[in-house]
Write a protein that holds these residues in place. Structure first.
Motif, short mmCIF file in Angstrom:
data_model
loop_
_atom_site.label_atom_id
_atom_site.label_comp_id
_atom_site.label_asym_id
_atom_site.label_seq_id
_atom_site.Cartn_x
_atom_site.Cartn_y
_atom_site.Cartn_z
N UNK A 75 60.35 130.72 52.67
CA UNK A 75 59.76 129.37 52.67
C UNK A 75 59.93 128.71 51.30
N UNK A 76 59.71 129.45 50.25
CA UNK A 76 59.87 128.91 48.89
C UNK A 76 61.31 128.45 48.68
N UNK A 77 62.25 129.29 49.04
CA UNK A 77 63.66 128.95 48.81
C UNK A 77 64.10 127.77 49.68
N UNK A 78 63.61 127.70 50.91
CA UNK A 78 64.03 126.64 51.82
C UNK A 78 63.27 125.34 51.57
N UNK A 79 61.95 125.41 51.55
CA UNK A 79 61.13 124.20 51.47
C UNK A 79 61.05 123.61 50.07
N UNK A 80 60.96 124.47 49.05
CA UNK A 80 60.75 123.98 47.70
C UNK A 80 62.07 123.85 46.93
N UNK A 81 62.93 124.86 47.05
CA UNK A 81 64.14 124.87 46.25
C UNK A 81 65.37 124.33 46.98
N UNK A 82 65.27 124.14 48.29
CA UNK A 82 66.34 123.49 49.04
C UNK A 82 67.54 124.35 49.39
N UNK A 83 67.39 125.66 49.40
CA UNK A 83 68.50 126.52 49.80
C UNK A 83 68.74 126.41 51.30
N UNK A 84 69.98 126.48 51.77
CA UNK A 84 70.25 126.57 53.20
C UNK A 84 70.03 128.02 53.67
N UNK A 85 69.86 128.20 54.98
CA UNK A 85 69.56 129.53 55.51
C UNK A 85 70.67 130.53 55.21
N UNK A 86 71.91 130.08 55.19
CA UNK A 86 73.01 130.99 54.91
C UNK A 86 72.86 131.61 53.52
N UNK A 87 72.57 130.78 52.50
CA UNK A 87 72.41 131.29 51.14
C UNK A 87 71.15 132.15 51.03
N UNK A 88 70.09 131.74 51.69
CA UNK A 88 68.85 132.53 51.65
C UNK A 88 69.14 133.92 52.20
N UNK A 89 69.86 133.96 53.32
CA UNK A 89 70.22 135.25 53.91
C UNK A 89 71.03 136.11 52.97
N UNK A 90 72.01 135.51 52.31
CA UNK A 90 72.85 136.26 51.38
C UNK A 90 72.04 136.80 50.21
N UNK A 91 71.17 135.96 49.66
CA UNK A 91 70.39 136.34 48.48
C UNK A 91 69.38 137.43 48.81
N UNK A 92 68.69 137.29 49.93
CA UNK A 92 67.61 138.23 50.28
C UNK A 92 68.07 139.36 51.20
N UNK A 93 69.35 139.36 51.58
CA UNK A 93 69.86 140.42 52.44
C UNK A 93 69.39 140.30 53.88
N UNK A 94 69.32 139.07 54.39
CA UNK A 94 68.88 138.81 55.75
C UNK A 94 69.98 138.09 56.52
N UNK A 95 69.90 138.12 57.85
CA UNK A 95 70.79 137.29 58.64
C UNK A 95 70.23 135.86 58.63
N UNK A 96 71.06 134.88 58.98
CA UNK A 96 70.59 133.50 59.03
C UNK A 96 69.45 133.37 60.03
N UNK A 97 69.58 134.05 61.17
CA UNK A 97 68.54 133.93 62.19
C UNK A 97 67.22 134.55 61.71
N UNK A 98 67.29 135.62 60.95
CA UNK A 98 66.07 136.21 60.41
C UNK A 98 65.44 135.27 59.39
N UNK A 99 66.27 134.62 58.58
CA UNK A 99 65.76 133.63 57.63
C UNK A 99 65.06 132.50 58.37
N UNK A 100 65.67 132.01 59.45
CA UNK A 100 65.05 130.95 60.25
C UNK A 100 63.73 131.41 60.85
N UNK A 101 63.67 132.66 61.30
CA UNK A 101 62.45 133.19 61.88
C UNK A 101 61.34 133.21 60.83
#
Length: 186
Positions: free
Chosen positions: A141-167
């Motif tokens: 939530x911090x990366x997406x809502x506050x810092x503006x990362x897309x789900x793909x980058x969030x997934x790469x950074x945190x070791x998650x799939x895009x769908x898990x990031x969305x969840x």
């Protein structure tokens, strides 16, 4: 926390001077961006000393690589925030595998329980509301809502799939709505 941003022409001059290892310019840049960096870093770790370590590591990388900054690719603030976020993520990865240990004395335990007793879910600070989210959900939530990362980058950074990031984002938004509804009503 006060953000002391520089005028564009002044920032350009300071960046040039920093690339020549001008210590006064480095200090001015550090002081100007410290508040912003502190706000970002404290969302990754709670310990003040670790936040300061993150900021110092980020500035070291900024000063070492400042000659590679190209304003045609984007603003300095974005470039420097990206470096800070990468340092935060590196430290988060390092720290998440380290077991938490803390010695608790009777005095510190008493202060902790008194503080907890007086603390409620209705804190005024939004950051405290975020802190009530589960760790991974809070980071997404911090990366997406506050810092503006897309789900793909969030997934790469945190070791998650895009769908898990969305969840995690969906769950975080749902929990934030509940927390804010409790605090502010409908």
């Amino acid at each position: 926390m006060e953000f002391n941003f520089l005028e564009k022409s002044e920032l350009k001059d300071i960046i040039l001077r920093c690339s020549k290892n001008d210590r006064i310019a480095q200090e001015k840049l550090y002081r100007s961006f410290f508040g912003l960096f502190y706000t970002i870093a404290k969302d990754y770790v709670a310990d003040h000393e670790l936040v300061t370590e993150i900021i110092n590591q980020a500035f070291l990388k900024i000063f070492v690589n400042i000659a590679t900054f190209d304003e045609k690719k984007g603003p300095f603030e974005g470039w420097s925030k990206r470096i800070l976020q990468n340092v935060c993520i590196d430290i988060y990865r390092r720290e998440k595998n380290r077991p938490f240990t803390e010695e608790i004395s009777d005095e510190s335990a008493q202060g902790y329980f008194n503080e907890q007793t007086h603390s409620t879910i209705f804190n005024e600070d939004m950051a405290k509301v975020f802190q009530q989210l589960p760790d991974m959900t809070r980071k997404v939530c911090q990366m997406y809502l506050v810092e503006g990362y897309p789900h793909k980058e969030i997934g790469e950074v945190l070791g998650l799939s895009e769908s898990t990031s969305r969840w995690h984002l969906m769950e975080g938004k749902k929990k934030l709505r509940e927390l804010l509804k409790d605090k502010y009503g409908e």
